[in-house]
Design a protein around this motif. Structure first.
Motif, mmCIF file in Angstrom:
data_model
loop_
_atom_site.group_PDB
_atom_site.id
_atom_site.type_symbol
_atom_site.label_atom_id
_atom_site.label_comp_id
_atom_site.label_asym_id
_atom_site.label_seq_id
_atom_site.Cartn_x
_atom_site.Cartn_y
_atom_site.Cartn_z
ATOM 1 N N ASP A 102 -1.074 7.538 -4.751
ATOM 2 C CA ASP A 102 -2.134 6.865 -5.494
ATOM 3 C C ASP A 102 -1.657 6.527 -6.896
ATOM 4 O OD1 ASP A 102 -3.826 7.142 -3.323
ATOM 5 O OD2 ASP A 102 -4.638 9.039 -4.029
ATOM 6 N N ASN A 103 -2.157 5.420 -7.408
ATOM 7 C CA ASN A 103 -1.842 5.028 -8.783
ATOM 8 C C ASN A 103 -3.125 4.717 -9.551
ATOM 9 O OD1 ASN A 103 -2.471 2.710 -7.382
ATOM 10 N ND2 ASN A 103 -0.849 1.468 -8.245
ATOM 11 N N TRP A 104 -4.059 5.658 -9.486
ATOM 12 C CA TRP A 104 -5.344 5.463 -10.157
ATOM 13 C C TRP A 104 -5.218 5.799 -11.637
ATOM 14 C CZ3 TRP A 104 -7.288 3.422 -6.059
ATOM 15 C CH2 TRP A 104 -7.216 4.036 -4.806
ATOM 16 N N GLY B 137 -8.267 -3.420 -2.090
ATOM 17 C CA GLY B 137 -7.362 -3.886 -3.143
ATOM 18 C C GLY B 137 -6.158 -4.629 -2.571
ATOM 19 N N LEU B 138 -5.652 -4.128 -1.454
ATOM 20 C CA LEU B 138 -4.537 -4.793 -0.780
ATOM 21 C C LEU B 138 -4.944 -6.193 -0.328
ATOM 22 C CD1 LEU B 138 -1.626 -4.516 0.350
ATOM 23 C CD2 LEU B 138 -2.647 -3.551 2.408
ATOM 24 N N LEU C 280 0.872 -1.172 0.000
ATOM 25 C CA LEU C 280 0.000 0.000 0.000
ATOM 26 C C LEU C 280 0.909 1.223 0.000
ATOM 27 C CD1 LEU C 280 -3.115 0.755 0.431
ATOM 28 C CD2 LEU C 280 -2.376 1.346 2.723
ATOM 29 N N ARG D 178 -11.057 6.647 -0.589
ATOM 30 C CA ARG D 178 -9.969 6.198 -1.455
ATOM 31 C C ARG D 178 -9.080 5.211 -0.706
ATOM 32 N NH1 ARG D 178 -7.937 11.881 -4.132
ATOM 33 N NH2 ARG D 178 -9.963 12.493 -4.962
ATOM 34 N N MET D 179 -8.751 5.543 0.551
ATOM 35 C CA MET D 179 -7.904 4.657 1.344
ATOM 36 C C MET D 179 -8.616 3.324 1.589
ATOM 37 S SD MET D 179 -5.196 3.777 2.871
ATOM 38 C CE MET D 179 -4.262 5.278 2.756
ATOM 39 N N TYR E 159 -10.497 -0.584 -10.350
ATOM 40 C CA TYR E 159 -9.237 -0.704 -9.614
ATOM 41 C C TYR E 159 -9.084 -2.110 -9.040
ATOM 42 C CZ TYR E 159 -5.796 -0.080 -5.904
ATOM 43 O OH TYR E 159 -4.714 -0.231 -5.070
ATOM 44 N N LYS F 26 -8.269 1.279 -1.439
ATOM 45 C CA LYS F 26 -6.900 0.771 -1.540
ATOM 46 C C LYS F 26 -6.688 -0.409 -0.590
ATOM 47 C CE LYS F 26 -3.429 3.766 -1.698
ATOM 48 N NZ LYS F 26 -2.601 4.991 -1.582
#
Length: 178
Positions: free
Chosen positions: A54-56, A110-111, A50, A103-104, A65, A107
């Motif tokens: 950001d890599n959006w 996603g992690l 993480l 957003r976090m 994502y 993420k």
């Protein structure tokens, strides 16, 4: 520098700005090379990273994502992240239209979708509101795998970690306790 991370350990990573904490993470995920020495990894190691940044993709939704980063089925990642209080409606919105807290959260889902047994979290509390910080703390407290957490927030470290890895002056020292 020599250290090991054992299964299930929750490790806070501390040190002054510029000491090399984020660089250490980039070495572990093989984005940067060591000047000397070697990194020895378990054959069963599955890293999840993480980043602070950001890599959006432009216009990317939460669902997009998750499709991009997850190693496990997206529905399974979302189920793992239920404690983060994200509604299905949030996943369908463009990520850049969401608050920093959401957003976090995305993420973090996603992690989880990367199915790691060692998570690397680089300053995850930056820009979070109190509610999301508390959700993150509960998430980390209940996480059964191992993690390394870079944070300058001593209270978050105190409540979520059982070891400390200090990075300073080119040396790394691991301590038991938070």
């Amino acid at each position: 520098a020599t250290f090991s991370i054992n299964s299930g350990e929750h490790v806070g990573v501390i040190g002054p700005n510029g000491a090399g904490k984020s660089t250490l993470f980039k070495i572990l995920i093989e984005e940067e090379d060591l000047d000397d020495g070697e990194v020895i990894r378990s054959q069963a190691l599955r890293l999840g990273y993480l980043s602070q940044h950001d890599n959006w993709a432009p216009g990317e939704t939460g669902d997009d994502y998750l499709e991009r980063v997850c190693r496990i089925p997206v529905w399974q990642a979302k189920a793992s992240g239920r404690d983060l209080q994200i509604s299905d409606e949030i996943y369908s919105k463009p990520i850049m239209s969401l608050s920093g807290g959401y957003r976090m959260r995305i993420k973090l889902v996603g992690l989880l979708g990367m199915d790691p047994n060692l998570m690397l979290l680089d300053e995850p509390t930056n820009y979070l509101d109190l509610e999301t910080t508390l959700l993150l703390e509960r998430f980390l407290q209940n996480y059964e795998g191992a993690f390394l957490l870079i944070s300058h927030d001593r209270e978050v470290l105190r409540r979520t970690t059982d070891h400390i890895l200090e990075v300073e002056s080119g040396e790394i020292t691991k301590y038991s306790g938070h």
